[in-house]
Design a protein around this motif. Structure first.
Motif, PDB file in Angstrom:
ATOM      1  N   PRO A 105       0.808  -1.235   0.000  1.00 21.27           N
ATOM      2  CA  PRO A 105       0.000   0.000   0.000  1.00 21.27           C
ATOM      3  C   PRO A 105       0.833   1.274   0.000  1.00 21.27           C
ATOM      4  N   GLU A 106       1.968   1.266   0.714  1.00 21.14           N
ATOM      5  CA  GLU A 106       2.782   2.485   0.755  1.00 21.14           C
ATOM      6  C   GLU A 106       3.428   2.743  -0.608  1.00 21.14           C
ATOM      7  N   ARG A 108       2.102   1.784  -3.643  1.00 27.16           N
ATOM      8  CA  ARG A 108       1.031   2.258  -4.534  1.00 27.16           C
ATOM      9  C   ARG A 108       0.738   3.735  -4.273  1.00 27.16           C
ATOM     10  N   ASP A 109       0.652   4.108  -2.989  1.00 30.81           N
ATOM     11  CA  ASP A 109       0.369   5.514  -2.658  1.00 30.81           C
ATOM     12  C   ASP A 109       1.487   6.431  -3.137  1.00 30.81           C
ATOM     13  N   ALA A 110       2.742   5.975  -2.998  1.00 29.61           N
ATOM     14  CA  ALA A 110       3.875   6.794  -3.435  1.00 29.61           C
ATOM     15  C   ALA A 110       3.844   6.995  -4.939  1.00 29.61           C
ATOM     16  N   GLU A 112       1.263   6.910  -6.850  1.00 28.28           N
ATOM     17  CA  GLU A 112       0.083   7.706  -7.229  1.00 28.28           C
ATOM     18  C   GLU A 112       0.146   9.131  -6.692  1.00 28.28           C
ATOM     19  N   ASN A 113       0.635   9.292  -5.454  1.00 28.40           N
ATOM     20  CA  ASN A 113       0.555  10.601  -4.797  1.00 28.40           C
ATOM     21  C   ASN A 113       1.905  11.216  -4.475  1.00 28.40           C
ATOM     22  N   GLU A 115       4.033  10.144  -2.215  1.00 30.18           N
ATOM     23  CA  GLU A 115       4.509   9.560  -0.964  1.00 30.18           C
ATOM     24  C   GLU A 115       3.406   8.671  -0.388  1.00 30.18           C
ATOM     25  N   GLY A 116       3.809   7.767   0.471  1.00 28.88           N
ATOM     26  CA  GLY A 116       2.833   6.871   1.101  1.00 28.88           C
ATOM     27  C   GLY A 116       3.404   6.260   2.366  1.00 28.88           C
ATOM     28  N   GLU A 117       2.510   5.859   3.264  1.00 29.96           N
ATOM     29  CA  GLU A 117       2.953   5.237   4.511  1.00 29.96           C
ATOM     30  C   GLU A 117       1.951   4.171   4.940  1.00 29.96           C
ATOM     31  N   SER A 118       2.421   3.228   5.726  1.00 28.96           N
ATOM     32  CA  SER A 118       1.554   2.174   6.255  1.00 28.96           C
ATOM     33  C   SER A 118       2.230   1.544   7.464  1.00 28.96           C
ATOM     34  N   TYR A 132       7.626   4.124   5.227  1.00 28.54           N
ATOM     35  CA  TYR A 132       7.403   5.396   4.535  1.00 28.54           C
ATOM     36  C   TYR A 132       8.068   5.293   3.168  1.00 28.54           C
TER      37      TYR A 132
END
Length: 445
Positions: A105-106, A108-110, A112-113, A115-118, A132
Motif C-alpha cells: 500500500p505504501e 502504490r500511494d507513493a 500515485e501521490n 509519498e505513502g505510509e503504512s 514510509y
C-alpha cells in the motif's frame, strides 16, 4: 456502612488508577507512533541528500550497500523499488529473494501521490513495522522502515509497574477511607446518643433534617408504643367487666342462690354482658384489621346515597324502641371505596347518633357534593359533646359519658373505627357539637 464506604473508595481509586494508566499509555503510544512516522519521513529525505545516494541516483550505478547500511545507523531498513515493483536494493535482505512490491500500500500511494505510509503488525514477534515511501524524480521509490513494540507489548511491559502503583494507592485509600469514615460517622453516633435531647445540634448542617426526621419518628414510635400499651390496658379493663359479671351470675346459679323470681333478671344480665363482650371482641378485631393497611381492599364505584339508605334501614330497629326517627336527604354521590368498610363507617355513625340521642329525638343523614367532593353528614338531636372532649372522641375507648355508654351497649371504639376507615379512604372528618343540642359528624371524601 464503614466497610461499604471503604470498599467503594478503594474501588473508585482502582478504577481511577487503571483508567489513568490506560489513558496515559494510549496517548503516549499514539504520540510515539506519530514521532516514528515523522522520523521515517525525515530520514527518507535526508537519505536522498547523501553523497552516496546522489551518486547512485544520478548515474544509475549499483548501490554501495555498505555505505547505505552505515547511513541507516543499524535500525533503519532501506529499500529502493523500481516503478514496476521490482526491488533494486534492500540493506536487510538479498533482493533476489524478494517478491514484487507493487502490491504494497505504501508503494502504490507513493507512485500515485508522491509519498505513502503504512503500518503492518507481526503477531508472532508482537511488533509493528512502520513504512514510509517517497517517489523520486526518475519514477523509482525510496522506502524506509523501522520496527517498534505494539501497544499490547508496551502494556504488558508496563503492567508490573501499574499493579505496584495500584496496590500502593489502594492501601493508601483504604487507610484514608478508614480514617474518613470514622470522622464522618462520629457526628451521626453523637446524634444518636443525644436523640432525646431536643437542644442538641448536629455537627453538620446537612444532618439537621435527618436528625429532625429521626427524632420525629422516634417520638412517633414512643407514642405508638404508649398507645398500644394504653390500648392493651383498656382492652383488659373493658373485657374484665362483662366477664366478671357473667362469672358472678354463673356462680349464683351454680350454688342455687337464686329465687325463681330473680332467674329471668339474672338471665337477662348474663345475655346483656355476653352481648357487650361480643361487641367488644368484634370491634377489637375490626380495629386490628384496620391497623393493617397492607390487607387487600376491594375498592369499587359506589353510590354514597344508596349505601346510606341501606344503613338507615338496618338501624331502624335500634332507633324505634326509643322513638328516634331516622331521615335521609341529599343526592347521589359517586365514590371509589370498599363497600363493607363504608357501610361499617356509616353504621357506627348512626349507632352513635342513636345511642347518645334523647328519647323521641331525630337523626338526620345528608349526602351532598361540595366543590366536587362527596360528603356525608350524620346529625343528631342528642346530648352533645363539650368542647374539651371534642378532640378526643375519636380515640380508642374514650367516652364522654362512661355510664351512659355502658348502659346503651357502647364499646368506646365506634368513632375510632370511623376514623380508621376514613383514613383508609383519604377522607377528612369534622365534628360540630353543642351541649344539649346535638352533634354533627361530617365525612368529606
Amino acid at each position: 456502612m464503614k466497610q461499604r464506604i471503604n470498599l467503594r473508595l478503594g474501588l473508585i481509586a482502582l478504577i481511577a488508577i487503571v483508567t489513568t494508566a490506560l489513558g496515559i499509555i494510549l496517548v503516549s503510544y499514539n504520540m510515539f507512533q506519530n514521532q516514528v512516522r515523522r522520523d521515517l519521513k525525515q530520514n527518507a529525505r535526508l537519505l536522498m541528500e547523501t553523497e552516496v545516494f546522489q551518486r547512485a541516483y544520478n548515474t544509475g550505478s549499483s548501490w554501495d550497500g555498505q555505505a547505505l547500511e552505515h547511513l541507516s545507523s543499524g535500525t533503519l531498513r532501506i529499500t529502493w523499488i523500481d516503478n514496476d515493483g521490482t526491488v533494486l536494493f534492500d540493506n536487510d535482505t538479498n533482493v533476489a529473494g524478494l517478491s514484487n512490491h507493487l502490491d504494497r500500500p505504501e508503494i502504490r500511494d507513493a507512485l500515485e501521490n508522491g509519498e505513502g505510509e503504512s503500518t503492518r503488525r507481526s503477531n508472532t514477534m508482537n511488533m509493528n513495522t512502520f513504512y514510509y515511501a517517497l517517489m523520486l524524480d526518475n519514477g523509482t521509490v525510496l522506502r524506509v522502515s523501522t520496527q517498534a513494540n505494539t501497544i499490547m507489548s508496551v502494556l504488558m511491559k508496563s503492567l508490573p509497574v501499574i499493579i505496584s502503583i495500584a496496590v500502593i494507592i489502594l492501601l493508601g485509600c483504604i487507610l484514608i477511607g478508614h480514617f474518613l469514615t470514622r470522622l464522618l460517622m462520629r457526628p451521626i453516633t453523637d446524634m444518636v446518643e443525644h436523640l432525646d435531647d431536643t437542644t442538641y445540634e448536629p455537627a453538620y448542617k446537612e444532618l439537621r433534617p435527618f436528625a429532625d426526621k429521626i427524632r420525629s419518628q422516634h417520638e412517633h414510635v414512643l407514642a405508638a408504643a404508649k398507645s398500644r400499651q394504653d390500648f392493651t390496658a383498656n382492652v383488659s379493663h373493658e373485657l374484665k367487666t362483662p366477664i366478671t359479671a357473667i362469672s358472678g351470675y354463673a356462680e349464683l346459679i351454680e350454688n342455687r342462690l337464686l329465687d325463681p323470681d330473680s332467674e329471668a333478671h339474672i338471665a337477662g344480665q348474663i345475655r346483656h354482658n355476653a352481648d357487650r363482650l361480643l361487641s367488644l371482641v368484634t370491634d377489637i378485631i375490626q380495629l386490628s384489621e384496620l391497623d393493617h393497611r397492607e390487607l387487600p381492599r376491594r375498592f369499587e364505584s359506589l353510590d354514597l346515597y344508596r349505601i346510606a339508605g341501606i344503613c338507615l334501614e338496618d338501624n331502624k330497629a335500634l332507633a324505634e324502641p326509643r322513638g328516634i326517627k331516622l331521615s335521609l336527604s341529599g343526592i347521589s354521590a359517586g365514590i371509589t371505596a370498599d363497600q363493607a368498610l363504608i357501610r361499617e363507617m356509616i353504621d357506627n355513625l348512626l349507632q352513635n347518633a342513636i345511642r347518645y340521642n334523647k328519647d323521641g329525638g331525630q337523626v338526620y343523614v345528608r349526602v351532598t357534593i361540595e366543590d366536587g367532593h362527596p360528603v356525608i353528614a350524620v346529625s343528631d338531636t342528642g346530648i352533645g359533646i363539650s368542647a374539651e372532649h371534642q378532640d378526643r372522641v375519636f380515640e380508642r375507648f374514650y367516652r364522654v359519658d362512661k355510664s351512659r355508654s355502658r348502659e346503651t351497649g357502647g364499646t368506646g371504639l365506634g368513632l375510632a373505627i370511623v376514623k380508621h376507615i376514613a383514613d383508609i379512604h383519604n377522607a377528612e372528618i369534622t365534628l360540630e357539637s353543642e351541649i344539649g343540642r346535638g352533634t354533627t359528624i361530617t365525612v368529606r371524601f
